[in-house]
Design a protein around this motif. Structure first.
Motif, PDB file in Angstrom:
ATOM      1  N   VAL A  64       0.848  -1.196   0.000  1.00  0.00           N
ATOM      2  CA  VAL A  64       0.000   0.000   0.000  1.00  0.00           C
ATOM      3  C   VAL A  64       0.883   1.245   0.000  1.00  0.00           C
ATOM      4  N   TYR A  65       0.537   2.167  -0.869  1.00  0.00           N
ATOM      5  CA  TYR A  65       1.180   3.469  -0.933  1.00  0.00           C
ATOM      6  C   TYR A  65       0.156   4.497  -0.464  1.00  0.00           C
ATOM      7  N   HIS A  66       0.455   5.169   0.642  1.00  0.00           N
ATOM      8  CA  HIS A  66      -0.420   6.205   1.184  1.00  0.00           C
ATOM      9  C   HIS A  66       0.073   7.520   0.580  1.00  0.00           C
ATOM     10  N   ILE A  67      -0.703   8.089  -0.359  1.00  0.00           N
ATOM     11  CA  ILE A  67      -0.275   9.249  -1.124  1.00  0.00           C
ATOM     12  C   ILE A  67      -1.016  10.487  -0.635  1.00  0.00           C
ATOM     13  N   THR A  68      -0.272  11.496  -0.197  1.00  0.00           N
ATOM     14  CA  THR A  68      -0.843  12.766   0.218  1.00  0.00           C
ATOM     15  C   THR A  68      -0.440  13.828  -0.796  1.00  0.00           C
ATOM     16  N   PHE A  69      -1.433  14.469  -1.369  1.00  0.00           N
ATOM     17  CA  PHE A  69      -1.208  15.560  -2.313  1.00  0.00           C
ATOM     18  C   PHE A  69      -1.332  16.870  -1.553  1.00  0.00           C
ATOM     19  N   LYS A  70      -0.352  17.749  -1.722  1.00  0.00           N
ATOM     20  CA  LYS A  70      -0.360  19.049  -1.046  1.00  0.00           C
ATOM     21  C   LYS A  70      -0.256  20.144  -2.103  1.00  0.00           C
ATOM     22  N   GLN A  71      -1.330  20.912  -2.222  1.00  0.00           N
ATOM     23  CA  GLN A  71      -1.383  21.968  -3.231  1.00  0.00           C
ATOM     24  C   GLN A  71      -0.791  23.249  -2.641  1.00  0.00           C
ATOM     25  N   VAL A  72       0.400  23.609  -3.107  1.00  0.00           N
ATOM     26  CA  VAL A  72       1.104  24.766  -2.555  1.00  0.00           C
ATOM     27  C   VAL A  72       1.183  25.931  -3.530  1.00  0.00           C
ATOM     28  N   HIS A  73       1.150  25.674  -4.824  1.00  0.00           N
ATOM     29  CA  HIS A  73       1.296  26.738  -5.823  1.00  0.00           C
ATOM     30  C   HIS A  73       0.011  27.071  -6.559  1.00  0.00           C
ATOM     31  N   LYS A  74      -0.958  26.171  -6.532  1.00  0.00           N
ATOM     32  CA  LYS A  74      -2.225  26.353  -7.239  1.00  0.00           C
ATOM     33  C   LYS A  74      -2.028  26.411  -8.757  1.00  0.00           C
ATOM     34  N   GLU A  75      -0.904  25.897  -9.257  1.00  0.00           N
ATOM     35  CA  GLU A  75      -0.631  25.907 -10.685  1.00  0.00           C
ATOM     36  C   GLU A  75      -0.795  24.537 -11.323  1.00  0.00           C
ATOM     37  N   GLY A  76      -0.779  23.472 -10.530  1.00  0.00           N
ATOM     38  CA  GLY A  76      -0.960  22.130 -11.053  1.00  0.00           C
ATOM     39  C   GLY A  76       0.319  21.426 -11.475  1.00  0.00           C
ATOM     40  N   THR A  77       1.461  22.120 -11.481  1.00  0.00           N
ATOM     41  CA  THR A  77       2.711  21.474 -11.852  1.00  0.00           C
ATOM     42  C   THR A  77       3.369  20.886 -10.606  1.00  0.00           C
ATOM     43  N   ILE A  78       3.998  19.730 -10.782  1.00  0.00           N
ATOM     44  CA  ILE A  78       4.616  19.042  -9.654  1.00  0.00           C
ATOM     45  C   ILE A  78       5.903  19.765  -9.247  1.00  0.00           C
ATOM     46  N   GLU A  79       5.970  20.145  -7.964  1.00  0.00           N
ATOM     47  CA  GLU A  79       7.169  20.793  -7.431  1.00  0.00           C
ATOM     48  C   GLU A  79       8.177  19.744  -6.986  1.00  0.00           C
ATOM     49  N   LYS A  80       7.694  18.798  -6.158  1.00  0.00           N
ATOM     50  CA  LYS A  80       8.560  17.710  -5.711  1.00  0.00           C
ATOM     51  C   LYS A  80       7.713  16.556  -5.200  1.00  0.00           C
ATOM     52  N   ILE A  81       8.343  15.383  -5.162  1.00  0.00           N
ATOM     53  CA  ILE A  81       7.698  14.173  -4.658  1.00  0.00           C
ATOM     54  C   ILE A  81       8.639  13.533  -3.651  1.00  0.00           C
ATOM     55  N   LEU A  82       8.104  13.211  -2.483  1.00  0.00           N
ATOM     56  CA  LEU A  82       8.859  12.503  -1.462  1.00  0.00           C
ATOM     57  C   LEU A  82       8.301  11.087  -1.328  1.00  0.00           C
ATOM     58  N   LEU A  83       9.182  10.106  -1.325  1.00  0.00           N
ATOM     59  CA  LEU A  83       8.810   8.712  -1.067  1.00  0.00           C
ATOM     60  C   LEU A  83       9.511   8.296   0.208  1.00  0.00           C
ATOM     61  N   ASP A  84       8.751   8.042   1.246  1.00  0.00           N
ATOM     62  CA  ASP A  84       9.297   7.697   2.561  1.00  0.00           C
ATOM     63  C   ASP A  84      10.346   8.722   3.004  1.00  0.00           C
ATOM     64  N   GLY A  85      10.060  10.014   2.720  1.00  0.00           N
ATOM     65  CA  GLY A  85      10.930  11.103   3.143  1.00  0.00           C
ATOM     66  C   GLY A  85      12.067  11.440   2.200  1.00  0.00           C
ATOM     67  N   ASN A  86      12.231  10.661   1.129  1.00  0.00           N
ATOM     68  CA  ASN A  86      13.321  10.890   0.183  1.00  0.00           C
ATOM     69  C   ASN A  86      12.780  11.514  -1.098  1.00  0.00           C
ATOM     70  N   GLU A  87      13.374  12.656  -1.494  1.00  0.00           N
ATOM     71  CA  GLU A  87      12.927  13.326  -2.706  1.00  0.00           C
ATOM     72  C   GLU A  87      13.262  12.492  -3.937  1.00  0.00           C
ATOM     73  N   GLN A  88      12.284  12.392  -4.841  1.00  0.00           N
ATOM     74  CA  GLN A  88      12.442  11.609  -6.064  1.00  0.00           C
ATOM     75  C   GLN A  88      12.890  12.517  -7.200  1.00  0.00           C
ATOM     76  N   ALA A  89      14.038  12.222  -7.801  1.00  0.00           N
ATOM     77  CA  ALA A  89      14.595  13.057  -8.859  1.00  0.00           C
ATOM     78  C   ALA A  89      13.720  13.062 -10.109  1.00  0.00           C
ATOM     79  N   SER A  90      13.070  11.948 -10.408  1.00  0.00           N
ATOM     80  CA  SER A  90      12.290  11.840 -11.648  1.00  0.00           C
ATOM     81  C   SER A  90      10.863  12.359 -11.503  1.00  0.00           C
ATOM     82  N   LYS A  91      10.488  12.771 -10.311  1.00  0.00           N
ATOM     83  CA  LYS A  91       9.118  13.215 -10.020  1.00  0.00           C
ATOM     84  C   LYS A  91       8.087  12.134 -10.340  1.00  0.00           C
TER      85      LYS A  91
END
Length: 108
Positions: A64-91
């Protein structure tokens, strides 16, 4: 069929065929913005600007992947993705069936 008393309350054939699949695709892929391609999850959320965050539990085989989306820019483009606290380079998130609960944070 709909006017026959013994069939009262039945949904009709549209819910027994592809409609449920299309509804799933509309909500998960088009609205929530989760798209699986091979063993990767891609994210393109299209939710109202008034939604600051939302969560989705996504099952991949026995994991199971518990995915939380956080809208910070209101633009719809992905700023960053964290997987278990680690930023994913490929988004994106590479799915692994290890039976462990994983936490994903998508900032957009």
């Amino acid at each position: 069929v709909y006017g026959v008393p013994q069939h009262k309350g039945r949904g009709g054939w549209t819910w027994y065929t592809g409609s449920a699949g299309w509804m799933y695709q509309l909500i998960i892929e088009s609205f929530a913005g989760i798209h699986k391609e091979g063993d990767r999850l891609h994210f393109t959320p299209h939710v109202p600007h008034s939604w600051d965050s939302y969560t989705v539990s996504y099952r991949y085989v026995e994991t199971v992947y518990h995915i939380t989306f956080k809208q910070v820019h209101k633009e719809g483009t992905i700023e960053k993705i964290l997987l278990d606290g680690n930023e994913q380079a490929s988004k994106t998130v590479t799915l692994i069936n290890d039976g462990v609960l994983h936490e994903v944070e998508v900032f957009f």
